[in-house]
Design a protein around this motif. Structure first.
Motif, short mmCIF file in Angstrom:
data_model
loop_
_atom_site.label_atom_id
_atom_site.label_comp_id
_atom_site.label_asym_id
_atom_site.label_seq_id
_atom_site.Cartn_x
_atom_site.Cartn_y
_atom_site.Cartn_z
N ALA A 1 -100.18 -30.87 -29.76
CA ALA A 1 -98.80 -30.40 -29.76
C ALA A 1 -98.00 -31.05 -28.64
O ALA A 1 -96.87 -31.52 -28.82
CB ALA A 1 -98.77 -28.88 -29.62
N LYS A 2 -98.62 -31.13 -27.48
CA LYS A 2 -97.93 -31.72 -26.33
C LYS A 2 -97.63 -33.20 -26.61
O LYS A 2 -96.53 -33.69 -26.38
CB LYS A 2 -98.81 -31.57 -25.09
CG LYS A 2 -98.29 -32.26 -23.85
CD LYS A 2 -96.95 -31.64 -23.41
CE LYS A 2 -96.31 -32.48 -22.31
NZ LYS A 2 -94.89 -32.17 -22.17
N MET A 3 -98.63 -33.91 -27.12
CA MET A 3 -98.47 -35.35 -27.34
C MET A 3 -97.51 -35.66 -28.48
O MET A 3 -96.80 -36.66 -28.46
CB MET A 3 -99.82 -35.99 -27.64
CG MET A 3 -100.73 -36.03 -26.41
SD MET A 3 -102.29 -36.79 -26.86
CE MET A 3 -103.07 -36.93 -25.25
N ALA A 4 -97.50 -34.78 -29.51
CA ALA A 4 -96.67 -35.06 -30.69
C ALA A 4 -95.30 -34.42 -30.59
O ALA A 4 -94.45 -34.62 -31.45
CB ALA A 4 -97.39 -34.57 -31.95
N GLY A 5 -95.09 -33.63 -29.55
CA GLY A 5 -93.77 -33.02 -29.39
C GLY A 5 -93.52 -31.83 -30.28
O GLY A 5 -92.38 -31.51 -30.61
N VAL A 6 -94.60 -31.14 -30.71
CA VAL A 6 -94.42 -29.91 -31.48
C VAL A 6 -94.16 -28.76 -30.50
O VAL A 6 -94.79 -28.70 -29.44
CB VAL A 6 -95.68 -29.61 -32.32
CG1 VAL A 6 -95.56 -28.27 -33.04
CG2 VAL A 6 -95.93 -30.72 -33.32
N SER A 7 -93.25 -27.88 -30.87
CA SER A 7 -92.86 -26.80 -29.97
C SER A 7 -94.04 -25.89 -29.62
O SER A 7 -94.66 -25.30 -30.49
CB SER A 7 -91.75 -25.98 -30.63
OG SER A 7 -91.73 -24.68 -30.08
N VAL A 8 -94.33 -25.80 -28.31
CA VAL A 8 -95.43 -24.94 -27.85
C VAL A 8 -95.05 -23.47 -28.04
O VAL A 8 -95.91 -22.64 -28.38
CB VAL A 8 -95.77 -25.25 -26.38
CG1 VAL A 8 -96.84 -24.30 -25.87
CG2 VAL A 8 -96.22 -26.70 -26.23
N GLU A 9 -93.76 -23.16 -27.90
CA GLU A 9 -93.31 -21.77 -28.10
C GLU A 9 -93.60 -21.32 -29.54
O GLU A 9 -94.05 -20.20 -29.79
CB GLU A 9 -91.81 -21.63 -27.81
CG GLU A 9 -91.42 -21.78 -26.35
CD GLU A 9 -91.47 -23.24 -25.87
OE1 GLU A 9 -91.24 -24.14 -26.72
OE2 GLU A 9 -91.76 -23.48 -24.69
N ALA A 10 -93.32 -22.22 -30.48
CA ALA A 10 -93.55 -21.87 -31.89
C ALA A 10 -95.04 -21.62 -32.13
O ALA A 10 -95.43 -20.71 -32.86
CB ALA A 10 -93.06 -22.98 -32.81
N LEU A 11 -95.88 -22.42 -31.46
CA LEU A 11 -97.32 -22.23 -31.62
C LEU A 11 -97.76 -20.90 -31.02
O LEU A 11 -98.58 -20.19 -31.59
CB LEU A 11 -98.07 -23.38 -30.94
CG LEU A 11 -98.21 -24.65 -31.79
CD1 LEU A 11 -98.64 -25.83 -30.93
CD2 LEU A 11 -99.21 -24.43 -32.91
N GLU A 12 -97.19 -20.57 -29.85
CA GLU A 12 -97.55 -19.28 -29.23
C GLU A 12 -97.14 -18.12 -30.13
O GLU A 12 -97.90 -17.17 -30.31
CB GLU A 12 -96.87 -19.15 -27.86
CG GLU A 12 -97.53 -20.03 -26.81
CD GLU A 12 -96.87 -19.87 -25.44
OE1 GLU A 12 -95.95 -19.05 -25.30
OE2 GLU A 12 -97.29 -20.61 -24.51
N ALA A 13 -95.94 -18.25 -30.68
CA ALA A 13 -95.46 -17.18 -31.58
C ALA A 13 -96.38 -17.08 -32.79
O ALA A 13 -96.72 -15.98 -33.24
CB ALA A 13 -94.03 -17.48 -32.03
N PHE A 14 -96.82 -18.24 -33.27
CA PHE A 14 -97.70 -18.24 -34.43
C PHE A 14 -99.04 -17.58 -34.10
O PHE A 14 -99.56 -16.76 -34.86
CB PHE A 14 -97.92 -19.67 -34.93
CG PHE A 14 -98.93 -19.75 -36.04
CD1 PHE A 14 -98.58 -19.39 -37.33
CD2 PHE A 14 -100.24 -20.15 -35.78
CE1 PHE A 14 -99.51 -19.44 -38.35
CE2 PHE A 14 -101.17 -20.21 -36.81
CZ PHE A 14 -100.81 -19.86 -38.09
N ILE A 15 -99.58 -17.93 -32.93
CA ILE A 15 -100.87 -17.35 -32.51
C ILE A 15 -100.75 -15.84 -32.39
O ILE A 15 -101.61 -15.08 -32.86
CB ILE A 15 -101.33 -17.97 -31.17
CG1 ILE A 15 -101.81 -19.41 -31.41
CG2 ILE A 15 -102.42 -17.14 -30.51
CD1 ILE A 15 -102.07 -20.21 -30.14
#
Lengths: 292, 537
Positions: B111-125
């Motif tokens: 996510a960090k390398m590809a620029g995917v939103s970490v916030e969205a991932l946290e929300a998803f988790i």
């Protein structure tokens, strides 16, 4: 339908055992209709390929629905019909080649499902329609057009085969005993599960076994077929298996699974009742996949 | 990560494949995330994540120039880490408080390398693991810690792909669906009542979906003892009046050949969904190919022409299943829904289908008006259902009007003509056509639609003068499409050796030439573009 259909050009040979089976099946159906006040259209006759397969066209009197399918597949076609419409009376008619050679793989599955159909098997120990080749129930050493040196394979014992496959209801009869056969078929149709009426139905052209089955006192031939006595306990599978291991052919009720059988469609209905699940709508199925 | 990206509004496509073994062996999955509509799984990898050396060696050739590697350094070490990051993922997961979170650590790094939103991932988790169970909170916090650890490790390296464009907005609700689910739900929308099948890769998923979801009191799902039993049981079910369907793949379709002939001959409606895999015999059970077209149209001996609908996208899998049922009911015979592994096993975001557009057709049932003359007349005639009027013999032997066997030459001619004439009612197939004034037209079929469309989009943007046509209605082909193709040079990208669709088109008078590939994999867009350019040169 054949009698009033000049386009239909098939004939059984004079003296063919299948004539007796035809009359017995007609009588069984008429008897069932009268007894249950059921219309003839509620019955489907499913035939395979071979002399036996023409039964569905040869039948006279009230006309049931019929399928004249492909070689060996009468049983799975019947499985489809009965699973779709448990209310229909489904009867399979097949010969020893159709049922026990090319179609043998389908016997076990229907037996284990306890598919609620009746199979009437016309065993003449030969492939008749292709003009006389060995079938699974042809005796060993018999010379046919495909057994130049005499048949090298052992004869299949159909009764042991059925019992091993788990067939829960098994009767044996002769095609010449039309009245008894009619009542056997009618009774088998009442059984809530997979029933087989295995009929010795001789081929007068390629394998005439009438005198072998009935015996011939003048020639000193002991009858191969004999009536089952009251001492046979048809609910005892060991007794049934021991009975049919003999070369002779018992005529009567060979085996009936003990207890109250539950037919395939009833098993499914009961399972659904227990699970108590509703059919989800298309909208519900799709909505469950919504991206939040 | 794909789910998190989808939740964030991105388009996603995932695809995975496994060898025919249950434990061990190489397994891989891929996800493509884009701000634009996704047509293919993609030619090259931006980020390669490998749990072991084998995965690294096997997939490195697919990594694009400038792509990044993330690997499990507890398994192996790379000598050059200038474009790679090794993480001791299992140890880090234990430190994060959830030993099962090693994959989350890798996802954080991606996510960090590809620029995917970490916030969205946290929300998803948080959402994914808040299931109302006692341990939820601990799992969520462990997973978020793991995610952050992956993000931090990736940040330290400074390795970074270009940023993703912002996610698009959508005016319709979207669903994340797999191809087999789309076809199965389409079949349910089309009113399927009985589904009888036999397990076979890659078509088992449709059978198991039906087992789980076609559960109403008047519905039937059964596992047959073979494909021969499946098809003949379907014939029995269809004969008894039900809307019936099965799913299978190549070997099963071969076994169904005689049964499909019976359905054609006896005029029994049914649908076979054939999910193509690779090669003859057992071939490549888990790979994709488009090599069953000829056998789909002519699955058995004798004169027959089975209607074929071949979906080229997940939405078409849904609508194609409905169309297949409607066709089978309308012309009273078998229809092939011709899918392929790359469609059936793909998961993708699609707009929620507009269910108000669903039209369901049913065969015309006989009320006894033709007596027992079920096969009388020139074309489709009312269908007698057992239990009702019009008892007849459904016959696989050549037969007269009431279904009795006959060998008379005149009747064989009449009945053969009748069976082919019935196909004329299948005249509502639609097709796509763009820039058809061009001399050359690209006409893919099935799952090659996506790659071909992506190639066509790029080529036309680069100024190449080339037309586009496409239909999922393969047999019979829409008449207007054949007219549109007259006088054109038609290039047909398809995944088989023989060029099966191109040959079919040539038999219809179209000047078609195939662009073939038979690797067990979908076309790469770059390869297709290069090949089309070469053909045009």
């Amino acid at each position: 339908m054949a009698k009033r259909n000049p386009l239909y050009d098939f004939k059984w040979c004079p003296g063919c055992g299948d004539f007796g089976v035809k009359v017995a099946l007609e009588q069984a159906l008429v008897g069932r209709m009268a007894e249950r006040n059921e219309s003839i259209e509620n019955t489907v006759i499913v035939a395979g390929i071979g002399c036996s397969g023409n039964m569905v066209h040869m039948m006279e009197g009230p006309q049931p629905f019929g399928i004249h399918g492909i070689h060996g597949r009468a049983l799975p076609i019947a499985y489809g019909i009965k699973s779709a419409r448990p209310d229909l009376n489904v009867v399979v008619v097949a010969g020893d080649g159709d049922f026990l050679s090319i179609g043998a793989e389908h016997i076990g599955p229907q037996a284990r499902r306890n598919l609620d159909i009746t199979a009437v098997i016309m065993d003449n120990g030969i492939y008749g329609l292709t003009k006389g080749q060995a079938s699974p129930t042809t005796e060993m050493n018999v010379v046919t057009s495909t057994t130049r040196f005499g048949k090298l394979d052992d004869k299949l014992n159909p009764f042991l085969f059925y019992l091993g496959a788990g067939v829960p209801y098994l009767r044996s009869q002769l095609s010449s005993r039309v009245k008894d056969l009619a009542s056997d078929i009618k009774e088998a149709m009442e059984y809530p599960g997979f029933s087989i009426v295995h009929v010795q139905s001789p081929c007068t052209t390629y394998n005439d076994t009438y005198s072998l089955l009935k015996g011939d006192a003048k020639k000193g031939i002991e009858p191969l077929a004999y009536p089952l006595g009251d001492d046979h306990n048809a609910e005892d599978i060991t007794a049934a298996a021991n009975l049919v291991r003999d070369r002779r052919i018992p005529i009567g009720m060979i085996y009936r699974h003990e207890g109250e059988p539950v037919a395939a469609h009833q098993r499914l209905a009961d399972a659904k009742e227990r699970a108590n699940i509703e059919q989800a709508s298309v909208e519900q199925l799709l909505t469950a996949m919504t991206i939040a | 990560m794909a789910s998190a990206a989808a939740a964030g509004g991105y388009h996603v496509l995932t695809f995975s494949t496994f060898p025919s073994q249950i434990k061990g062996g190489p397994a891989w999955g891929q996800a493509r995330i884009s701000s634009e509509e996704i047509l293919t799984p993609g030619d090259y990898l931006d980020v390669l994540v490998c749990q072991n050396r084998y995965a690294y060696d096997a997939n490195l050739p697919d990594l694009r120039e400038g792509g990044l590697v993330i690997y499990n350094s507890e398994e192996f070490e790379l000598p050059d880490n200038s474009r790679a990051l090794g993480l001791p993922a299992d140890r880090m997961a234990r430190e994060a408080g959830n030993p099962l979170a090693s994959t989350i650590i890798l996802i954080g790094a991606v996510a960090k390398m590809a620029g995917v939103s970490v916030e969205a991932l946290e929300a998803f988790i948080t959402k994914r693991w808040s299931r109302g169970r006692p341990g939820d909170e601990k799992i969520v916090s462990g997973n978020i810690t793991a995610l952050q650890m992956g993000v931090e490790e990736a940040a330290k390296t400074g390795l970074q792909l270009e940023d993703l464009d912002p996610a698009p907005t959508h005016d319709r609700p979207r669903i994340m669906i797999r191809g087999y689910e789309a076809a199965a739900i389409g079949a349910i929308a089309g009113g399927v009542e009985a589904f009888i099948g036999y397990p076979i890769s890659p078509a088992t998923t449709m059978l198991t979906y039906m087992e789980a979801n076609l559960v109403g009191k008047d519905r039937f799902v059964g596992q047959a003892s073979s494909e021969i039993e499946s098809i003949t049981a379907l014939i029995g079910s269809g004969y008894a009046g039900k809307v019936t369907m099965t799913s299978t793949s190549g070997p099963g379709l071969s076994l169904m050949g005689e049964g499909l002939g019976l359905a054609w001959m006896a005029e029994i409606p049914l649908v076979v969904a054939n999910v193509q895999r690779g090669g003859p015999a057992t071939g490549l059970p888990t790979k994709t190919e488009q090599s069953d077209l000829i056998v789909a149209m002519n699955p058995g001996h004798g004169d027959m022409s089975v209607p074929v609908i071949a979906p080229g996208s997940l939405e078409e899998a849904f609508w194609g299943a409905i169309a297949a049922i409607n066709w089978s009911e309308r012309y009273q015979g078998p229809v092939l829904l011709l899918s392929e592994a790359a469609i059936a096993e793909r998961a993708q975001d699609v707009p929620m289908p507009d269910l108000s557009q669903v039209r369901v057709e049913r065969r015309q049932v006989s009320q006894g008006e033709q007596g027992n003359r079920r096969y009388a007349g020139d074309g489709v005639t009312p269908f007698p259902v057992p239990g009702g009027a019009g008892a007849y013999v459904a016959n696989g032997s050549e037969h007269d009007e009431q279904g009795d066997t006959t060998h008379l030459p005149d009747i064989h001619v009449t009945m053969t003509n009748r069976r082919f004439k019935k196909l004329e009612v299948l005249n509502d197939g639609t097709f796509e056509a763009e820039r058809t004034e061009a001399e050359t037209i690209v006409l893919p079929w099935g799952g090659s639609k996506g790659s071909a469309r992506a190639a066509w989009n790029e080529l036309t943007a680069e100024g190449v003068d080339i037309g586009w046509c496409y239909t999922m209605f393969i047999n019979p082909l829409p008449a207007d499409l054949l007219t549109a193709l007259q006088g054109k040079r038609v290039l047909v990208p398809e995944l088989n050796y023989l060029g099966q669709f191109a040959a079919h088109l040539r038999s219809k008078g179209v000047n078609a030439e195939a662009i073939t590939q038979y690797t067990g994999l979908p076309f790469k867009v770059a390869d297709l573009k290069a090949e089309i350019r070469q053909r045009l040169a």
